[in-house]
Design a protein around this motif. Sequence first.
Motif, PDB file in Angstrom:
ATOM      1  N   SER A 402      81.288 -10.618 -53.779  1.00 24.75           N
ATOM      2  CA  SER A 402      81.541  -9.220 -53.444  1.00 24.75           C
ATOM      3  C   SER A 402      82.834  -8.808 -54.122  1.00 24.75           C
ATOM      4  O   SER A 402      83.679  -9.640 -54.452  1.00 24.75           O
ATOM      5  CB  SER A 402      81.646  -9.031 -51.921  1.00 24.75           C
ATOM      6  OG  SER A 402      82.696  -9.826 -51.401  1.00 24.75           O
ATOM      7  N   SER A 403      82.976  -7.513 -54.337  1.00 25.73           N
ATOM      8  CA  SER A 403      84.154  -7.042 -55.061  1.00 25.73           C
ATOM      9  C   SER A 403      84.507  -5.638 -54.613  1.00 25.73           C
ATOM     10  O   SER A 403      83.778  -4.997 -53.845  1.00 25.73           O
ATOM     11  CB  SER A 403      83.888  -7.055 -56.569  1.00 25.73           C
ATOM     12  OG  SER A 403      82.834  -6.161 -56.882  1.00 25.73           O
ATOM     13  N   GLU A 404      85.618  -5.164 -55.147  1.00 30.25           N
ATOM     14  CA  GLU A 404      86.031  -3.797 -54.883  1.00 30.25           C
ATOM     15  C   GLU A 404      85.058  -2.832 -55.552  1.00 30.25           C
ATOM     16  O   GLU A 404      84.419  -3.154 -56.546  1.00 30.25           O
ATOM     17  CB  GLU A 404      87.446  -3.585 -55.420  1.00 30.25           C
ATOM     18  CG  GLU A 404      88.474  -4.553 -54.833  1.00 30.25           C
ATOM     19  CD  GLU A 404      89.789  -4.481 -55.580  1.00 30.25           C
ATOM     20  OE1 GLU A 404      90.343  -3.373 -55.692  1.00 30.25           O
ATOM     21  OE2 GLU A 404      90.257  -5.522 -56.050  1.00 30.25           O
ATOM     22  N   SER A 405      84.944  -1.651 -55.004  1.00 27.64           N
ATOM     23  CA  SER A 405      83.977  -0.680 -55.511  1.00 27.64           C
ATOM     24  C   SER A 405      84.429  -0.014 -56.803  1.00 27.64           C
ATOM     25  O   SER A 405      83.611   0.443 -57.590  1.00 27.64           O
ATOM     26  CB  SER A 405      83.692   0.393 -54.448  1.00 27.64           C
ATOM     27  OG  SER A 405      84.900   1.047 -54.081  1.00 27.64           O
ATOM     28  N   VAL A 406      85.723   0.041 -57.046  1.00 31.79           N
ATOM     29  CA  VAL A 406      86.250   0.753 -58.209  1.00 31.79           C
ATOM     30  C   VAL A 406      87.167  -0.179 -58.993  1.00 31.79           C
ATOM     31  O   VAL A 406      88.028  -0.852 -58.426  1.00 31.79           O
ATOM     32  CB  VAL A 406      87.031   2.018 -57.791  1.00 31.79           C
ATOM     33  CG1 VAL A 406      87.625   2.696 -59.013  1.00 31.79           C
ATOM     34  CG2 VAL A 406      86.116   2.981 -57.034  1.00 31.79           C
ATOM     35  N   TYR A 413      91.670  -6.398 -60.363  1.00 31.67           N
ATOM     36  CA  TYR A 413      90.343  -6.263 -59.763  1.00 31.67           C
ATOM     37  C   TYR A 413      89.983  -7.610 -59.143  1.00 31.67           C
ATOM     38  O   TYR A 413      90.062  -8.662 -59.790  1.00 31.67           O
ATOM     39  CB  TYR A 413      89.333  -5.871 -60.833  1.00 31.67           C
ATOM     40  CG  TYR A 413      87.933  -5.618 -60.324  1.00 31.67           C
ATOM     41  CD1 TYR A 413      87.633  -4.463 -59.613  1.00 31.67           C
ATOM     42  CD2 TYR A 413      86.908  -6.537 -60.559  1.00 31.67           C
ATOM     43  CE1 TYR A 413      86.344  -4.222 -59.156  1.00 31.67           C
ATOM     44  CE2 TYR A 413      85.627  -6.300 -60.104  1.00 31.67           C
ATOM     45  CZ  TYR A 413      85.356  -5.145 -59.400  1.00 31.67           C
ATOM     46  OH  TYR A 413      84.086  -4.904 -58.942  1.00 31.67           O
ATOM     47  N   CYS A 414      89.611  -7.594 -57.867  1.00 34.08           N
ATOM     48  CA  CYS A 414      89.433  -8.829 -57.105  1.00 34.08           C
ATOM     49  C   CYS A 414      87.955  -9.055 -56.767  1.00 34.08           C
ATOM     50  O   CYS A 414      87.248  -8.121 -56.366  1.00 34.08           O
ATOM     51  CB  CYS A 414      90.266  -8.776 -55.824  1.00 34.08           C
ATOM     52  SG  CYS A 414      90.265 -10.322 -54.906  1.00 34.08           S
ATOM     53  N   VAL A 415      87.500 -10.301 -56.935  1.00 33.69           N
ATOM     54  CA  VAL A 415      86.130 -10.701 -56.617  1.00 33.69           C
ATOM     55  C   VAL A 415      86.189 -11.906 -55.685  1.00 33.69           C
ATOM     56  O   VAL A 415      86.932 -12.863 -55.941  1.00 33.69           O
ATOM     57  CB  VAL A 415      85.338 -11.065 -57.893  1.00 33.69           C
ATOM     58  CG1 VAL A 415      83.936 -11.556 -57.531  1.00 33.69           C
ATOM     59  CG2 VAL A 415      85.250  -9.878 -58.829  1.00 33.69           C
ATOM     60  N   LYS A 416      85.422 -11.859 -54.597  1.00 37.44           N
ATOM     61  CA  LYS A 416      85.323 -12.976 -53.659  1.00 37.44           C
ATOM     62  C   LYS A 416      83.955 -13.621 -53.832  1.00 37.44           C
ATOM     63  O   LYS A 416      82.926 -12.943 -53.725  1.00 37.44           O
ATOM     64  CB  LYS A 416      85.478 -12.507 -52.211  1.00 37.44           C
ATOM     65  CG  LYS A 416      86.798 -11.803 -51.914  1.00 37.44           C
ATOM     66  CD  LYS A 416      87.953 -12.771 -51.835  1.00 37.44           C
ATOM     67  CE  LYS A 416      89.223 -12.075 -51.370  1.00 37.44           C
ATOM     68  NZ  LYS A 416      90.374 -12.996 -51.313  1.00 37.44           N
ATOM     69  N   MET A 417      83.934 -14.931 -54.105  1.00 37.27           N
ATOM     70  CA  MET A 417      82.667 -15.625 -54.322  1.00 37.27           C
ATOM     71  C   MET A 417      82.477 -16.716 -53.278  1.00 37.27           C
ATOM     72  O   MET A 417      83.414 -17.433 -52.922  1.00 37.27           O
ATOM     73  CB  MET A 417      82.631 -16.241 -55.717  1.00 37.27           C
ATOM     74  CG  MET A 417      81.226 -16.669 -56.134  1.00 37.27           C
ATOM     75  SD  MET A 417      81.199 -17.596 -57.672  1.00 37.27           S
ATOM     76  CE  MET A 417      81.359 -19.255 -57.055  1.00 37.27           C
ATOM     77  N   GLU A 418      81.239 -16.815 -52.778  1.00 33.68           N
ATOM     78  CA  GLU A 418      80.895 -17.830 -51.792  1.00 33.68           C
ATOM     79  C   GLU A 418      79.766 -18.686 -52.354  1.00 33.68           C
ATOM     80  O   GLU A 418      78.726 -18.174 -52.759  1.00 33.68           O
ATOM     81  CB  GLU A 418      80.458 -17.188 -50.473  1.00 33.68           C
ATOM     82  CG  GLU A 418      80.200 -18.192 -49.368  1.00 33.68           C
ATOM     83  CD  GLU A 418      79.876 -17.515 -48.044  1.00 33.68           C
ATOM     84  OE1 GLU A 418      80.126 -18.135 -46.999  1.00 33.68           O
ATOM     85  OE2 GLU A 418      79.386 -16.378 -48.061  1.00 33.68           O
ATOM     86  N   THR A 419      79.974 -20.001 -52.389  1.00 36.05           N
ATOM     87  CA  THR A 419      78.994 -20.920 -52.955  1.00 36.05           C
ATOM     88  C   THR A 419      77.939 -21.275 -51.910  1.00 36.05           C
ATOM     89  O   THR A 419      78.267 -21.582 -50.768  1.00 36.05           O
ATOM     90  CB  THR A 419      79.682 -22.203 -53.449  1.00 36.05           C
ATOM     91  OG1 THR A 419      80.831 -21.851 -54.213  1.00 36.05           O
ATOM     92  CG2 THR A 419      78.739 -23.007 -54.314  1.00 36.05           C
ATOM     93  N   MET A 420      76.681 -21.251 -52.353  1.00 37.21           N
ATOM     94  CA  MET A 420      75.564 -21.567 -51.459  1.00 37.21           C
ATOM     95  C   MET A 420      74.713 -22.658 -52.094  1.00 37.21           C
ATOM     96  O   MET A 420      74.719 -22.860 -53.315  1.00 37.21           O
ATOM     97  CB  MET A 420      74.701 -20.322 -51.210  1.00 37.21           C
ATOM     98  CG  MET A 420      75.462 -19.100 -50.733  1.00 37.21           C
ATOM     99  SD  MET A 420      76.223 -19.300 -49.112  1.00 37.21           S
ATOM    100  CE  MET A 420      74.763 -19.216 -48.069  1.00 37.21           C
ATOM    101  N   THR A 421      73.958 -23.385 -51.259  1.00 42.07           N
ATOM    102  CA  THR A 421      73.008 -24.376 -51.756  1.00 42.07           C
ATOM    103  C   THR A 421      71.687 -23.689 -52.054  1.00 42.07           C
ATOM    104  O   THR A 421      71.499 -22.508 -51.768  1.00 42.07           O
ATOM    105  CB  THR A 421      72.785 -25.500 -50.730  1.00 42.07           C
ATOM    106  OG1 THR A 421      72.097 -24.958 -49.590  1.00 42.07           O
ATOM    107  CG2 THR A 421      74.105 -26.092 -50.282  1.00 42.07           C
ATOM    108  N   SER A 422      70.755 -24.457 -52.622  1.00 42.81           N
ATOM    109  CA  SER A 422      69.445 -23.891 -52.955  1.00 42.81           C
ATOM    110  C   SER A 422      68.675 -23.470 -51.712  1.00 42.81           C
ATOM    111  O   SER A 422      67.748 -22.666 -51.799  1.00 42.81           O
ATOM    112  CB  SER A 422      68.628 -24.906 -53.758  1.00 42.81           C
ATOM    113  OG  SER A 422      68.479 -26.114 -53.029  1.00 42.81           O
ATOM    114  N   LYS A 423      69.055 -24.006 -50.538  1.00 39.57           N
ATOM    115  CA  LYS A 423      68.390 -23.632 -49.283  1.00 39.57           C
ATOM    116  C   LYS A 423      69.058 -22.444 -48.604  1.00 39.57           C
ATOM    117  O   LYS A 423      68.694 -22.060 -47.498  1.00 39.57           O
ATOM    118  CB  LYS A 423      68.368 -24.826 -48.327  1.00 39.57           C
ATOM    119  CG  LYS A 423      67.535 -25.994 -48.832  1.00 39.57           C
ATOM    120  CD  LYS A 423      67.537 -27.135 -47.823  1.00 39.57           C
ATOM    121  CE  LYS A 423      66.695 -28.301 -48.303  1.00 39.57           C
ATOM    122  NZ  LYS A 423      66.686 -29.420 -47.339  1.00 39.57           N
ATOM    123  N   GLY A 424      70.045 -21.883 -49.292  1.00 40.86           N
ATOM    124  CA  GLY A 424      70.739 -20.743 -48.708  1.00 40.86           C
ATOM    125  C   GLY A 424      71.799 -21.129 -47.697  1.00 40.86           C
ATOM    126  O   GLY A 424      72.278 -20.284 -46.945  1.00 40.86           O
TER     127      GLY A 424
END
Length: 753
Positions: A402-406, A413-424
């Motif tokens: 997810s990130s800032e809208s503008v 500009y900041c982006v937050k990333m969350e790592t997931m497995t193939s099973k979600g």
Amino acid sequence: MSGQPFCDECGAHQQEAVFKWFKQDVIDDNSVPFPSHYTCQLCSKPYKEPRILPCLHSFCEQCLHKEIERSGTKQNMECPTCQRSITIPEGGVNAIPQNLHLGFEVEVAGCISKIGSDGEKSCDACIDGSTGPAVVFCCTCHHLLCKPCHDHHKRNKILQHHQMVGLDKESLKVLPSIMKPTEHHCSHPHHEKDQLKFYCETCQLLTCRDCTLVLHKDHKIAEMCIAKVHRDAMREALVCAQEVTSKLTRAIDANDKMAEQVGASRESATLIITQAFEQLHQTIEERKNTLLSEMEAISVSKTTALALQKEQLMKMQDEIDRYTEMTSLILQTHTDHEMVALGDLLPAELKATLKKIENVSLTPDQSSDIHVSLLTDTLIKELSIFGDVMDSSPSPSQSTWSSESVAKVMKMYCVKMETMTSKGERYPYGGLQVKAELRPKSQDGTVVPGEVEDHGDGTYTITLTPQTAGPHQLHITMDGQHVQKSPCDLHVRRDYSTLCNPEKVINCSGGPSGIAIHDSGDIYVSCCSDNSIHVFDQAGQQRRTIGSSGSGDGQFRGPRGLFINGDVMYVADCENHRIQKLTIGGQLLQMFVQCNIPISVIVDQRDRLIVADHHKHRVVILDQGGTLLLTIDGNVSGSHGFQHPYGLALDPQGNIHVAASSSNCIKVFTPEGTYVRSYGDVKGPTGIVIDEEGYSLVNNFSGNCLSIFDPQGNKMHTVGNLNRPSDVMLDPKSGSVYVANSGANTVFKYHVL
């Protein structure tokens, strides 16, 4: 044809490679079966006039006709070999490409089978075969020949150059390499002997000369030299295929390596699980023994206490029994004198003994219960869900961000990333190779790498600082693969709120009126007082002057608006009542004289000239030939009327924005001249420029300021301390804004972050 061999060195379909198995199976095995490679799957017979489908499987022409009839549709069919759905071309089977090479291979295979068969072979050229058996094979005619026919070949001027081979097994070995294809002839019944020397690109068919004139009239026809084009295209496709094959090979190797790693992980996980449950089993056994020991201790304690109590009770019982027996005996045997002599000894002792018994518990001191509390059900439930085995590998396609809208130029500009497995499921570990880039869609922009912070729990923070405005693409990869929603479009905006003080003041004597920016970065300024155009570099140093005062070609009187399109410059030569189209160097290309007082000019995406005719209160649109296409008349009542148009600009939708200096607002019209809306409360608007997002920068001539409006027409910022600003221009490459201060003979340069 499945299973066809190809040359290992060049990939070409070579005869030596094609007939390799013939030399082995037919010659070495001393047998002559017709190769199954050359039999049609539909009729189980040797291919006859084979046609090749897009899936590269071939079938007899007549077999395809029958297959299409059987399918009941003429639009598509299913390949009998691979079941791929094939779209049938408009010309039907005849429009499906011929597999001429396969046909030739089948012919060669047939010849080998015929020559290698046992027994005497008859001559193919003789009428009755009375001249004797065949002794040679003609590799050009593809005929078995007897000795007289062979001699005739050698004597005939036309046939004497044909190559012959014997009928022995050694000759069979070289036959595939020397046998040449026969000439291909037209299948049309009226000229079936004509050679196929042309190719119809429209129908994608080989044709003869007559067919090109009749059946393929007005089609795109090519001679056989087009084979080079097809060969080059095939080579190019082969190179691409080899590149893809190389990538696939690496992918397969990576897959194999990953499979090995999965096996190693399986062994490791098996060991971990086994050891864990062995430890659990050992712990349970130890706990069982501890509980049994505790139970045994309790049991022994209870038994001991009961034994002591029993011993005390039995001792009292023995004492009472002794007194009881003695008392009974005395009562039976003693005389009165003897009884009196004893006195109250026995009753007193017996009473004392009974008195002791009153203080002794006559019930067991210990209960029989040994309470056991194991919470077995709870433990079983916990064990039933104890532990977990999951696919712990992170999945880029499942990982989200997810990130800032503008996004704004030069703003983090900041982006937050969350790592997931193939099973979600959430991947709770760090250490992954996460990379990010912000790539501009234009070639002039700057690629911005992202700074990645690994939080160690499967989450990452990515920060980027855009350097240029405009459309970009945000790329986020994890271990070399794009994560979910990557790449995605991201538009970087300019932050006009940072406009305040100019970073540079360019002195421009002569009354600066119009500004334009060349692709090189040079700044062109029209000066209405000295009737010339001054050219400055990015540092503000004047490089040259274009034009002089006058009415000749390349001369000006009161030049105002400028517009540069590539290396062509349009000048609103106001007092000469014309628009001059010049080279960047000032050479006249064309003159437009359809306006009274042209004060500004722009060119739209249709290459139309849009001119503000100041005193006529109108905007005229011309083509490049000078023909009047459209007039937007401001001399009308209502909201769409305007007075004294000055600056012109185009928004991203192609709408025309007119800065009406006497109407104190901006009027917006469609490219066809239809009124859309009005916006802005500006005192004497002159110059106007619109960025790629639709933000308008408008000179407020009477208010000595620059107003910035959002795409909806709302004022969002004002820059003051100007002096009769006449024009404004935005350099999309550098992000600089230039304002012509006609009252101060200067050009202000602002940098927009």
